[in-house]
Motif scaffolding. Structure first.
Motif, PDB file in Angstrom:
ATOM      1  N   SER A  97       0.832  -1.205   0.000  1.00 52.49           N
ATOM      2  CA  SER A  97       0.000   0.000   0.000  1.00 52.49           C
ATOM      3  C   SER A  97       0.865   1.254   0.000  1.00 52.49           C
ATOM      4  N   PRO A  98       0.303   2.407  -0.391  1.00 45.84           N
ATOM      5  CA  PRO A  98       1.082   3.651  -0.389  1.00 45.84           C
ATOM      6  C   PRO A  98       1.597   4.056   0.984  1.00 45.84           C
ATOM      7  N   VAL A  99       1.008   3.514   2.063  1.00 45.72           N
ATOM      8  CA  VAL A  99       1.494   3.841   3.404  1.00 45.72           C
ATOM      9  C   VAL A  99       2.870   3.234   3.646  1.00 45.72           C
ATOM     10  N   HIS A 100       3.146   2.051   3.047  1.00 48.10           N
ATOM     11  CA  HIS A 100       4.354   1.293   3.392  1.00 48.10           C
ATOM     12  C   HIS A 100       5.313   1.116   2.219  1.00 48.10           C
ATOM     13  N   ASN A 101       4.822   0.668   1.056  1.00 50.13           N
ATOM     14  CA  ASN A 101       5.673   0.462  -0.117  1.00 50.13           C
ATOM     15  C   ASN A 101       6.881  -0.431   0.177  1.00 50.13           C
ATOM     16  N   PHE A 102       6.633  -1.568   0.822  1.00 47.77           N
ATOM     17  CA  PHE A 102       7.706  -2.498   1.124  1.00 47.77           C
ATOM     18  C   PHE A 102       8.384  -3.030  -0.145  1.00 47.77           C
ATOM     19  N   GLN A 103       7.654  -3.051  -1.268  1.00 49.33           N
ATOM     20  CA  GLN A 103       8.176  -3.659  -2.479  1.00 49.33           C
ATOM     21  C   GLN A 103       9.143  -2.757  -3.231  1.00 49.33           C
ATOM     22  N   ARG A 104       9.433  -1.579  -2.740  1.00 55.82           N
ATOM     23  CA  ARG A 104      10.347  -0.669  -3.422  1.00 55.82           C
ATOM     24  C   ARG A 104      11.677  -1.356  -3.718  1.00 55.82           C
ATOM     25  N   PRO A 105      12.135  -1.360  -4.961  1.00 48.60           N
ATOM     26  CA  PRO A 105      13.366  -2.089  -5.297  1.00 48.60           C
ATOM     27  C   PRO A 105      14.628  -1.488  -4.682  1.00 48.60           C
ATOM     28  N   ASP A 106      14.565  -0.217  -4.268  1.00 47.42           N
ATOM     29  CA  ASP A 106      15.754   0.412  -3.695  1.00 47.42           C
ATOM     30  C   ASP A 106      15.734   0.404  -2.176  1.00 47.42           C
ATOM     31  N   ALA A 107      14.800  -0.317  -1.567  1.00 48.30           N
ATOM     32  CA  ALA A 107      14.655  -0.309  -0.104  1.00 48.30           C
ATOM     33  C   ALA A 107      15.190  -1.620   0.467  1.00 48.30           C
ATOM     34  N   GLY A 108      16.517  -1.794   0.414  1.00 48.75           N
ATOM     35  CA  GLY A 108      17.126  -3.020   0.924  1.00 48.75           C
ATOM     36  C   GLY A 108      16.944  -3.208   2.414  1.00 48.75           C
ATOM     37  N   TYR A 109      16.660  -2.142   3.146  1.00 54.30           N
ATOM     38  CA  TYR A 109      16.484  -2.252   4.592  1.00 54.30           C
ATOM     39  C   TYR A 109      15.099  -2.763   4.974  1.00 54.30           C
ATOM     40  N   LEU A 110      14.176  -2.854   4.000  1.00 53.97           N
ATOM     41  CA  LEU A 110      12.831  -3.354   4.261  1.00 53.97           C
ATOM     42  C   LEU A 110      12.746  -4.844   3.960  1.00 53.97           C
ATOM     43  N   ASP A 111      12.002  -5.553   4.767  1.00 55.24           N
ATOM     44  CA  ASP A 111      11.848  -6.999   4.624  1.00 55.24           C
ATOM     45  C   ASP A 111      10.493  -7.301   3.995  1.00 55.24           C
ATOM     46  N   TYR A 112      10.441  -7.239   2.660  1.00 54.17           N
ATOM     47  CA  TYR A 112       9.188  -7.517   1.957  1.00 54.17           C
ATOM     48  C   TYR A 112       9.009  -9.018   1.805  1.00 54.17           C
ATOM     49  N   ASP A 113       7.886  -9.547   2.282  1.00 52.42           N
ATOM     50  CA  ASP A 113       7.625 -10.977   2.244  1.00 52.42           C
ATOM     51  C   ASP A 113       6.162 -11.191   1.876  1.00 52.42           C
ATOM     52  N   PRO A 114       5.849 -11.593   0.635  1.00 49.39           N
ATOM     53  CA  PRO A 114       4.450 -11.765   0.225  1.00 49.39           C
ATOM     54  C   PRO A 114       3.765 -12.954   0.866  1.00 49.39           C
ATOM     55  N   THR A 115       4.505 -13.794   1.605  1.00 58.95           N
ATOM     56  CA  THR A 115       3.881 -14.951   2.260  1.00 58.95           C
ATOM     57  C   THR A 115       3.511 -14.661   3.714  1.00 58.95           C
ATOM     58  N   ARG A 116       3.764 -13.471   4.184  1.00 58.88           N
ATOM     59  CA  ARG A 116       3.448 -13.129   5.573  1.00 58.88           C
ATOM     60  C   ARG A 116       1.956 -13.272   5.855  1.00 58.88           C
ATOM     61  N   THR A 117       1.654 -13.633   7.082  1.00 61.49           N
ATOM     62  CA  THR A 117       0.258 -13.640   7.544  1.00 61.49           C
ATOM     63  C   THR A 117       0.060 -12.682   8.717  1.00 61.49           C
ATOM     64  N   SER A 118       1.098 -11.924   9.063  1.00 63.81           N
ATOM     65  CA  SER A 118       0.970 -10.916  10.118  1.00 63.81           C
ATOM     66  C   SER A 118       2.026  -9.841   9.899  1.00 63.81           C
ATOM     67  N   LEU A 119       1.803  -8.711  10.512  1.00 63.91           N
ATOM     68  CA  LEU A 119       2.729  -7.584  10.396  1.00 63.91           C
ATOM     69  C   LEU A 119       2.636  -6.767  11.679  1.00 63.91           C
ATOM     70  N   ALA A 120       3.784  -6.345  12.197  1.00 61.69           N
ATOM     71  CA  ALA A 120       3.827  -5.564  13.430  1.00 61.69           C
ATOM     72  C   ALA A 120       4.696  -4.333  13.224  1.00 61.69           C
ATOM     73  N   GLY A 121       4.428  -3.317  14.008  1.00 59.27           N
ATOM     74  CA  GLY A 121       5.223  -2.098  13.940  1.00 59.27           C
ATOM     75  C   GLY A 121       4.977  -1.227  15.149  1.00 59.27           C
ATOM     76  N   GLY A 122       5.668  -0.114  15.216  1.00 61.51           N
ATOM     77  CA  GLY A 122       5.527   0.783  16.354  1.00 61.51           C
ATOM     78  C   GLY A 122       5.882   2.205  15.997  1.00 61.51           C
ATOM     79  N   GLY A 123       5.575   3.095  16.913  1.00 61.18           N
ATOM     80  CA  GLY A 123       5.875   4.500  16.710  1.00 61.18           C
ATOM     81  C   GLY A 123       5.939   5.229  18.029  1.00 61.18           C
ATOM     82  N   GLY A 124       6.422   6.451  17.994  1.00 69.75           N
ATOM     83  CA  GLY A 124       6.527   7.244  19.214  1.00 69.75           C
ATOM     84  C   GLY A 124       6.739   8.705  18.918  1.00 69.75           C
ATOM     85  N   HIS A 125       6.543   9.510  19.940  1.00 68.93           N
ATOM     86  CA  HIS A 125       6.601  10.962  19.789  1.00 68.93           C
ATOM     87  C   HIS A 125       6.966  11.567  21.134  1.00 68.93           C
TER      88      HIS A 125
END
Length: 834
Positions: free
Chosen positions: A450-478
């Motif tokens: 989705s436009p929020v994440h764009n994990f599939q970006r070819p230049d984003a080696g630091y992202l772990d794009y996995d089309p077989t995932r069945t869950s996703l977690a994340g966090g944030g702070g301020h």
């Protein structure tokens, strides 16, 4: 009763005695609080009173306000306001300085003018307040039966634009409710455990265009509906609100939008059940004031169905919205300083009835049965100067074939805290939140792409794009540390982050992830009136952002100022300088693309709002350094008050947008993906019209209408060559005339890159001409306290042409000629106090 006098100006001359004498007296019995106010005026013929419906705002009128902090938490207050013709307004104040105009109570009032000014009287039932049976003096042991509430009174004198308060509010104060005085001597009263029920009945007739061959088409679609809202006091200060089979047909339509961006458009909540008392559920995660990002976005409950009929459908009868089977919220504040809120909503499974191409019938699920829940709790310390809170949200869906692309479950949790010190003039605040979603691999892959994440970006080696995932977690702070009061200077510094997997859009609203920001501001405010200025301010705001791959996304600094003149004219102005950056979402999953430095600007002015005709003119825009890309918007407004019953506003707007690189498509050809862009020349015009007429304070008529036209022509097509190149001319390669040809019959552009006379790929003509008109005519009669009759007529018509010329007269004529959808409904509710 003892009189409260000696009101003090908040504006225009802070700290000076009010120019007119005011007196307020309070009495009570076992059922209600009684407030009487004598508002003296040396020029009684100049008292202004505008007639209108309940909660009238933004009009030229005197007002008197009664503000009661019955929790005595120095953070929350209930405000009851009256103007000289008896119009009621009730407001909930929360978090000391914020307010919620959507809160409504059922209370009685009366006003009268005489030769010395005017009077106002209120009877406020104790059932409409929230309070503990023991607080204040009882906790201190002074008197076991005495309650102590916070209280203040306010008065607005329209002709002087003066606001005066009984409890002084200094102009540099960081608080509002925390500065109230005390109401003492309340003895022997007990909070009633009251049941309020608001049943309704509704009849609806819709006339819409359609095809005669469509077996589901009905030129006149009539239906009825029954439902009810209820409110019950569980304890002295905890309440349950609920709704069964609700309907919100009287709610004003959303404004028209034609979105060319990758991100979702935010629309504010307008449904009364979700608006009232929503302050307890607020958990903002925005770093930008206009982003509206939050962990709980109530418009997710009862949204438009997200699915579509399955292949093989010739015709389908699609539901417009997802029906809410029921919703309830539990909220209140305990004597121990806990603010709590629990909201639960259940939406039904929605199905589209389908006529297949083979002549059969079937039902396709387009929205599953779903449950939405939000739990919020906040604990106050130090008389509300400090607090610690938390939030939990959960979404569960019973997935059916056809909607497996949705998440099966989604959870978020967060902690937040604030601490004021230095006499309440300094504050440190922050939050931390996490998210976890589950679903089929297709559902989680959809989130990653989705436009929020764009994990599939070819230049984003630091992202772990996995089309077989069945869950996703994340966090944030301020975190934010700031000076919020005391003296003329304000300012602060802070930081913000969101991990790439942070996702809250099942029941929240989020535009972006994968960000680390730093920001600050410094502002000087002059609130002492001078010969020419009532007040003025100037500020500076630097900021910068990176992704988790340490790429600089954006940086910039803005300067802004605003001012009010002694003539009651005023204005604002500002500008921002932005440097080089990276847009991660611009290629819709492709590599991040660099963008050039730019300058943004804004400004405007407004005239004296006391006049029968007043105006406001605003403008903003931007331009890029290395391209001819630029935009300018102009939005004047005219406000007309021809009588004490009528209010009219006309708000036209026009935007000229010239984008040097607007995204078009990403077709595949020649073994590669081609990210196609073009130059866009777009013109957008709209006119928002609002008219209100009050027959009495309980009978009114409101009209809202907005014609909207936008058209855009694309030219100079090109594709991305080196997305991170420093120069614009190196970043894109423009197609030569020999490489691109338009096929008018097919409505596509064919691109032949290798010169073999065989197109390598094609993309559709992106030109557009979109027109829409939405209007609502609403009659409202409050025929008894808390009960109302609504008569509503809504009209919507839309037209689209695949050509990009903008001709306002032609486009408006085409819009008026378009077939529209007309909805007529009558809704009656009746308030029962049991």
């Amino acid at each position: 009763a003892e009189a409260a006098t000696d009101f003090t100006q908040r504006t225009p001359d802070p700290g000076a005695p009010a120019t007119q004498r005011s007196e307020a007296r309070v009495a009570y019995d076992d059922a209600a609080l009684y407030v009487g106010l004598r508002l003296h005026d040396t020029a009684p013929d100049s008292i202004a009173g505008q007639l209108g419906r309940r909660d009238l705002t933004g009009v030229y009128s005197d007002w008197v306000h009664v503000m009661i902090d019955s929790y005595h938490d120095r953070r929350t207050a209930f405000r009851f306001s009256l103007n000289p013709v008896g119009v009621q307004k009730d407001v909930l104040h929360f978090d000391d300085t914020n307010e919620d105009l959507t809160w409504d109570a059922v209370w009685a009032s009366a006003v009268q003018r005489d030769s010395t000014g005017w009077t106002a009287e209120c009877r406020i039932p104790l059932s409409q307040l929230r309070f503990s049976a023991r607080n204040g003096a009882a906790r201190r042991g002074d008197h076991p039966e005495e309650l102590v509430w916070g209280i203040s009174f306010g008065r607005d004198i329209a002709r002087r634009d003066e606001r005066a308060d009984w409890a002084p509010i200094p102009p540099d104060a960081a608080g509002f409710v925390s500065l109230f005085g005390d109401l003492r001597g309340l003895q022997g009263i007990r909070p009633p455990r009251q049941l309020e029920v608001l049943p309704y009945s509704l009849g609806r007739l819709a006339r819409a265009p359609g095809e005669s061959a469509n077996p589901f088409y009905e030129p006149n679609d009539a239906n009825g509906k029954l439902g009810a809202d209820f409110k019950y006091g569980l304890t002295s200060n905890l309440t349950v609100n609920g709704t069964v089979n609700p309907d919100f047909g009287e709610v004003e339509a959303d404004p028209s939008v034609f979105n060319l961006r990758a991100s979702e458009v935010f629309f504010p909540e307008k449904r009364p059940f979700f608006i009232e008392g929503s302050s307890i559920f607020r958990y903002d995660i925005s770093y930008d004031d206009g982003a509206n990002e939050q962990l709980f976005y109530s418009r997710r409950v009862g949204r438009r169905p997200q699915g579509r009929p399955q292949p093989g459908a010739a015709y389908a009868d699609m539901p417009d919205v997802t029906s809410i089977l029921g919703a309830a919220k539990f909220s209140g504040k305990t004597a121990g300083g806990w603010s709590v809120g629990l909201l639960e909503g259940v939406t039904q499974q929605e199905q589209a009835e389908v006529a297949t191409t083979s002549g059969g019938r079937r039902e396709d699920t387009v929205e599953p049965l779903a449950n939405y829940a939000v739990l919020r709790a906040i604990k106050d310390f130090r008389d509300g100067q400090s607090a610690v809170g938390g939030i939990l949200t959960a979404t569960h869906r019973r997935l059916e074939p056809g909607v497996e692309f949705l998440r099966r479950s989604a959870y978020t949790g967060g902690l937040d805290a604030r601490h004021r010190f230095g006499g309440g003039n300094y504050q440190v605040s922050g939050w931390a939140a996490g998210s976890f979603i589950q679903g089929t691999p297709a559902a989680i892959d959809r989130v990653q792409r989705s436009p929020v994440h764009n994990f599939q970006r070819p230049d984003a080696g630091y992202l772990d794009y996995d089309p077989t995932r069945t869950s996703l977690a994340g966090g944030g702070g301020h975190v934010w540390a700031s000076k919020i009061g005391g003296g003329h200077w304000r300012g602060g510094i802070g930081g913000h982050l969101r991990s790439p997997g942070f996702e809250i859009n099942d029941v929240g609203f989020q535009r972006t992830a994968d960000e680390i920001l730093t920001f600050g501001n410094l502002r000087y405010e002059e609130f002492r009136p001078s010969r020419h200025f009532r007040r003025w301010s100037v500020g500076i705001n630097p900021s910068g952002a990176w992704n988790f791959g340490n790429d600089l996304l954006w940086s910039g600094i803005n300067l802004n100022t605003s001012w009010d003149l002694t003539s009651l004219w005023g204005g604002w102005a500002g500008g921002r300088r932005s440097g080089h950056g990276l847009a991660m979402e611009q290629l819709r999953g492709g590599p991040a693309v660099a963008y050039d430095p730019s300058i943004s600007y804004w400004g405007g002015f407004y005239t004296d709002p006391r006049k029968p005709v007043s105006a406001e003119v605003g403008s903003d825009g931007w331009f890029e350094d290395e391209t001819d890309g630029r935009s300018i918007s102009v939005y004047p407004s005219v406000f007309v008050r021809p009588s004490g019953r009528v209010n009219l506003s006309l708000q036209p707007s026009v935007t000229w947008n010239q984008s040097a690189w607007q995204y078009v498509d990403q077709p595949s050809g020649g073994g590669a993906v081609h990210y196609v862009f073009g130059r866009l020349d777009q013109t957008t015009a709209a006119l928002t019209l609002r008219l209100s007429y009050a027959f009495t304070r309980n009978l009114s008529l409101q009209f809202y209408g907005q014609p909207f036209v936008t058209a855009g022509t694309y030219s100079g097509f090109m594709e991305v060559a080196a997305p991170r190149a420093a120069r614009f001319t190196d970043r894109f390669r423009r197609y030569r005339a020999s490489e691109i040809a338009y096929d008018a019959a097919g409505g596509v552009y064919n691109v032949d890159l290798d010169g073999d006379a065989v197109p390598d790929f094609a993309f559709a003509n992106p030109d557009f001409n979109f027109k829409q008109f939405r209007s609502t005519l609403l009659g409202r009669w409050e025929y008894r306290p808390g009960s109302a009759l609504y008569v509503v007529w809504g009209d919507e018509r839309t037209a689209f042409d695949p050509e990009g010329s903008f001709r306002l007269e032609r486009d408006l004529r085409s819009l008026l000629d378009a077939e529209g959808t007309n909805v007529f409904l009558v809704k009656l509710n009746y308030w029962l106090d049991l």
